[in-house]
Scaffold this motif. Sequence first.
Motif, PDB file in Angstrom:
ATOM      1  N   GLY A  67       0.831  -1.195   0.000  1.00 29.30           N
ATOM      2  CA  GLY A  67       0.000   0.000   0.000  1.00 29.30           C
ATOM      3  C   GLY A  67       0.868   1.249   0.000  1.00 29.30           C
ATOM      4  O   GLY A  67       1.819   1.351   0.774  1.00 29.30           O
ATOM      5  N   ILE A  68       0.555   2.188  -0.884  1.00 27.31           N
ATOM      6  CA  ILE A  68       1.284   3.457  -0.957  1.00 27.31           C
ATOM      7  C   ILE A  68       0.387   4.512  -0.322  1.00 27.31           C
ATOM      8  O   ILE A  68      -0.599   4.946  -0.910  1.00 27.31           O
ATOM      9  N   LEU A  69       0.743   4.938   0.885  1.00 24.65           N
ATOM     10  CA  LEU A  69      -0.139   5.807   1.660  1.00 24.65           C
ATOM     11  C   LEU A  69       0.129   7.292   1.444  1.00 24.65           C
ATOM     12  O   LEU A  69      -0.796   8.106   1.503  1.00 24.65           O
ATOM     13  N   ALA A  70       1.392   7.648   1.235  1.00 26.82           N
ATOM     14  CA  ALA A  70       1.729   9.055   1.045  1.00 26.82           C
ATOM     15  C   ALA A  70       2.997   9.171   0.221  1.00 26.82           C
ATOM     16  O   ALA A  70       3.913   8.342   0.337  1.00 26.82           O
ATOM     17  N   ALA A  71       3.039  10.194  -0.619  1.00 25.25           N
ATOM     18  CA  ALA A  71       4.195  10.403  -1.491  1.00 25.25           C
ATOM     19  C   ALA A  71       4.179  11.840  -1.979  1.00 25.25           C
ATOM     20  O   ALA A  71       3.215  12.579  -1.780  1.00 25.25           O
ATOM     21  N   GLU A  72       5.259  12.241  -2.644  1.00 24.88           N
ATOM     22  CA  GLU A  72       5.322  13.585  -3.218  1.00 24.88           C
ATOM     23  C   GLU A  72       6.156  13.556  -4.491  1.00 24.88           C
ATOM     24  O   GLU A  72       7.150  12.829  -4.579  1.00 24.88           O
ATOM     25  N   PRO A  73       5.745  14.326  -5.495  1.00 26.21           N
ATOM     26  CA  PRO A  73       6.530  14.389  -6.732  1.00 26.21           C
ATOM     27  C   PRO A  73       7.855  15.112  -6.489  1.00 26.21           C
ATOM     28  O   PRO A  73       7.903  16.114  -5.774  1.00 26.21           O
ATOM     29  N   VAL A  74       8.911  14.597  -7.087  1.00 27.63           N
ATOM     30  CA  VAL A  74      10.229  15.230  -6.996  1.00 27.63           C
ATOM     31  C   VAL A  74      10.916  15.125  -8.358  1.00 27.63           C
ATOM     32  O   VAL A  74      10.457  14.415  -9.256  1.00 27.63           O
ATOM     33  N   ALA A  75      12.027  15.831  -8.497  1.00 29.07           N
ATOM     34  CA  ALA A  75      12.811  15.722  -9.723  1.00 29.07           C
ATOM     35  C   ALA A  75      13.523  14.369  -9.762  1.00 29.07           C
ATOM     36  O   ALA A  75      13.884  13.811  -8.731  1.00 29.07           O
ATOM     37  N   GLY A  76      13.708  13.846 -10.948  1.00 32.49           N
ATOM     38  CA  GLY A  76      14.401  12.579 -11.103  1.00 32.49           C
ATOM     39  C   GLY A  76      13.974  11.897 -12.383  1.00 32.49           C
ATOM     40  O   GLY A  76      12.952  12.247 -12.972  1.00 32.49           O
ATOM     41  N   SER A  77      14.769  10.934 -12.802  1.00 25.42           N
ATOM     42  CA  SER A  77      14.439  10.219 -14.033  1.00 25.42           C
ATOM     43  C   SER A  77      15.031   8.823 -13.979  1.00 25.42           C
ATOM     44  O   SER A  77      15.940   8.536 -13.198  1.00 25.42           O
ATOM     45  N   GLY A  78      14.474   7.970 -14.807  1.00 30.02           N
ATOM     46  CA  GLY A  78      14.932   6.593 -14.873  1.00 30.02           C
ATOM     47  C   GLY A  78      13.840   5.736 -15.463  1.00 30.02           C
ATOM     48  O   GLY A  78      12.782   6.224 -15.869  1.00 30.02           O
ATOM     49  N   GLU A  79      14.095   4.444 -15.534  1.00 28.30           N
ATOM     50  CA  GLU A  79      13.086   3.516 -16.025  1.00 28.30           C
ATOM     51  C   GLU A  79      11.895   3.527 -15.076  1.00 28.30           C
ATOM     52  O   GLU A  79      12.051   3.336 -13.868  1.00 28.30           O
ATOM     53  N   PRO A  80      10.670   3.789 -15.586  1.00 27.70           N
ATOM     54  CA  PRO A  80       9.509   3.878 -14.707  1.00 27.70           C
ATOM     55  C   PRO A  80       9.362   2.660 -13.796  1.00 27.70           C
ATOM     56  O   PRO A  80       9.462   1.517 -14.235  1.00 27.70           O
TER      57      PRO A  80
END
Length: 315
Positions: free
Chosen positions: A249-262
């Motif tokens: 379960g993913i309860l909390a997150a935030e978008p940030v800079a970064g890149s890579g294979e999804p």
Amino acid sequence: MSIRPPLRLILMGTSPFAVPALRRLHAGPHRIEAVYTQPPRPAGRGMKERPSPVHEAALELGLPVLTPASFKTEAALAEFTALAADLAIVAAYGLILPRPVLSAPRLGCINLHGSNLPRWRGAAPIQRAIMAGDATTGVDIFQMEAGLDTGPVLASRTVTIGPHETAGFLHDRLAAIAADMLPSLLEGLANGTAQAIPQPSQGATYASKIQKDEGAIDFGQSAIEIDRRIRGLTPWPGCFAYLGKERLGILAAEPVAGSGEPGTVIELPLTVACGEGALRITSVQPAGKRPMPAEAFARGRRLGVSDRLACRAIA
């Protein structure tokens, strides 16, 4: 200003969204003749029948409760009509009301809706507004008619959706606002001064019912889209991804800079690459366990850069 004589009201609701309105009406000058709610449903691990939040609140307040499965029978229609109500107030009830019900109260039926119509007509306006990235939403109270949330608007308030706001928090905010709007509107309806404004013909959208499988996170989407999905589906049904075969379960997150294979972990404790940008996951819930910080989960599972999360189990 109090109204004499008081209005004879029916409250029709099932979900927690209707509870603040019920309590506000009960504390006011008007008389609640009956509370309509959906019948008790099996819930919990034991699948015992559980009354709805509105049912529980009505019993606490000592109000009569009616739980018809529908209004398709003559008996249900006759029982409703016999209450001789001035007005029915509907909020997240979940049953379709036929024309005889809509027209039975002297002042008809009004609906408390969690959006600014005509945007997000339908079952899940609060969740859909967050998932779509809307900057604002609100509460509209409208006169009900045969169409789905199409009636003229009697009262409206608009609010800003916070950048970190979840559907659960916004739900509670809008429910309180809806309850606050009722006293002045009821005064206007009783005195004949309330004005119903037709909805605009343009801009209508449909807020379809939330399905459990919508919680599966597709890391091919942008981090911003995934963040909106997580917030829009919190607390129910919640979002999830898989680490191998383990559902997380993913309860909390935030978008940030970064890149890579999804789906690939690109930074510890738990930053995952997305189709655009990256998502820093801060709180998770492993299957069958309690919520925990993502850092503790990553440490316990010895996650490393290049480990992958996916929207379905991977053998």
